[in-house]
Design a protein around this motif. Structure first.
Motif, PDB file in Angstrom:
ATOM      1  N   PHE A 154     -23.162  55.603 -44.254  1.00  0.00           N
ATOM      2  CA  PHE A 154     -24.269  56.241 -43.549  1.00  0.00           C
ATOM      3  C   PHE A 154     -24.285  55.768 -42.104  1.00  0.00           C
ATOM      4  O   PHE A 154     -24.323  54.571 -41.831  1.00  0.00           O
ATOM      5  N   CYS A 155     -24.226  56.719 -41.172  1.00  0.00           N
ATOM      6  CA  CYS A 155     -24.324  56.371 -39.756  1.00  0.00           C
ATOM      7  C   CYS A 155     -24.779  57.600 -38.989  1.00  0.00           C
ATOM      8  O   CYS A 155     -24.852  58.690 -39.541  1.00  0.00           O
ATOM      9  N   GLU A 156     -25.085  57.433 -37.737  1.00  0.00           N
ATOM     10  CA  GLU A 156     -25.573  58.530 -36.909  1.00  0.00           C
ATOM     11  C   GLU A 156     -24.463  59.247 -36.159  1.00  0.00           C
ATOM     12  O   GLU A 156     -24.704  60.292 -35.558  1.00  0.00           O
ATOM     13  N   GLN A 157     -23.254  58.731 -36.183  1.00  0.00           N
ATOM     14  CA  GLN A 157     -22.149  59.341 -35.458  1.00  0.00           C
ATOM     15  C   GLN A 157     -21.270  60.170 -36.395  1.00  0.00           C
ATOM     16  O   GLN A 157     -21.128  59.852 -37.570  1.00  0.00           O
ATOM     17  N   LEU A 158     -20.681  61.200 -35.826  1.00  0.00           N
ATOM     18  CA  LEU A 158     -19.711  61.994 -36.572  1.00  0.00           C
ATOM     19  C   LEU A 158     -18.346  61.330 -36.474  1.00  0.00           C
ATOM     20  O   LEU A 158     -18.040  60.676 -35.479  1.00  0.00           O
ATOM     21  N   THR A 159     -17.530  61.527 -37.484  1.00  0.00           N
ATOM     22  CA  THR A 159     -16.156  61.039 -37.392  1.00  0.00           C
ATOM     23  C   THR A 159     -15.441  61.873 -36.321  1.00  0.00           C
ATOM     24  O   THR A 159     -15.850  63.001 -36.020  1.00  0.00           O
ATOM     25  N   PRO A 160     -14.369  61.358 -35.743  1.00  0.00           N
ATOM     26  CA  PRO A 160     -13.664  62.116 -34.702  1.00  0.00           C
ATOM     27  C   PRO A 160     -13.211  63.509 -35.167  1.00  0.00           C
ATOM     28  O   PRO A 160     -13.293  64.479 -34.412  1.00  0.00           O
ATOM     29  N   GLU A 161     -12.767  63.632 -36.411  1.00  0.00           N
ATOM     30  CA  GLU A 161     -12.302  64.924 -36.922  1.00  0.00           C
ATOM     31  C   GLU A 161     -13.447  65.932 -37.011  1.00  0.00           C
ATOM     32  O   GLU A 161     -13.296  67.100 -36.640  1.00  0.00           O
ATOM     33  N   VAL A 162     -14.577  65.483 -37.501  1.00  0.00           N
ATOM     34  CA  VAL A 162     -15.734  66.374 -37.620  1.00  0.00           C
ATOM     35  C   VAL A 162     -16.291  66.696 -36.230  1.00  0.00           C
ATOM     36  O   VAL A 162     -16.635  67.843 -35.941  1.00  0.00           O
ATOM     37  N   ARG A 163     -16.338  65.706 -35.357  1.00  0.00           N
ATOM     38  CA  ARG A 163     -16.810  65.930 -33.982  1.00  0.00           C
ATOM     39  C   ARG A 163     -15.969  66.996 -33.290  1.00  0.00           C
ATOM     40  O   ARG A 163     -16.485  67.850 -32.572  1.00  0.00           O
ATOM     41  N   ALA A 164     -14.660  66.979 -33.500  1.00  0.00           N
ATOM     42  CA  ALA A 164     -13.768  67.966 -32.891  1.00  0.00           C
ATOM     43  C   ALA A 164     -14.024  69.373 -33.436  1.00  0.00           C
ATOM     44  O   ALA A 164     -13.776  70.367 -32.748  1.00  0.00           O
ATOM     45  N   ALA A 165     -14.520  69.480 -34.659  1.00  0.00           N
ATOM     46  CA  ALA A 165     -14.784  70.791 -35.259  1.00  0.00           C
ATOM     47  C   ALA A 165     -16.079  71.417 -34.746  1.00  0.00           C
ATOM     48  O   ALA A 165     -16.233  72.640 -34.793  1.00  0.00           O
ATOM     49  N   VAL A 166     -17.002  70.622 -34.236  1.00  0.00           N
ATOM     50  CA  VAL A 166     -18.318  71.122 -33.815  1.00  0.00           C
ATOM     51  C   VAL A 166     -18.208  72.231 -32.761  1.00  0.00           C
ATOM     52  O   VAL A 166     -18.789  73.308 -32.942  1.00  0.00           O
ATOM     53  N   PRO A 167     -17.483  72.041 -31.655  1.00  0.00           N
ATOM     54  CA  PRO A 167     -17.418  73.136 -30.680  1.00  0.00           C
ATOM     55  C   PRO A 167     -16.692  74.383 -31.216  1.00  0.00           C
ATOM     56  O   PRO A 167     -16.993  75.503 -30.804  1.00  0.00           O
TER      57      PRO A 167
END
Length: 105
Positions: free
Chosen positions: A70-83
């Protein structure tokens, strides 16, 4: 109309984007509480009880890697999918707007 964006675990590479219909969602394996219910079941229950719900639900699910931390940050892979997901949603909204305007003419 409603757009739903969420994480899922289906055994694919983290960050993979899935486009799903409500009918493609797996039923929840844990139905001991309402928190564990599925979106499909919630929509069905709402319609059965007369709740006004969107006629169309479009779903984007991003494959998550680590779902136990549990954390407030997205993993790099998921963060890249957001845009990418945001762009797809914007494209759909624009296409729907153009189609709606054409139908008015």
């Amino acid at each position: 109309r409603a757009f739903v964006v969420d994480a899922m675990v289906a055994g694919h590479k983290p960050g993979t984007i899935h486009r799903l219909g409500v009918d493609q969602l797996a039923a929840s394996r844990n139905t001991s509480t309402t928190h564990n219910g599925s979106l499909s079941a919630a929509l069905e229950l709402g319609r059965a009880t007369g709740v006004k719900l969107p006629g169309e639900v479009r779903i984007w699910a991003v494959e998550a890697g680590d779902v136990s931390t549990f954390c407030e940050q997205l993993t790099p892979e998921v963060r890249a999918a957001v845009p990418v997901v945001a762009g797809e949603i914007l494209q759909e909204l624009l296409a729907d707007k153009i189609t709606s305007q054409e139908n008015i003419l």
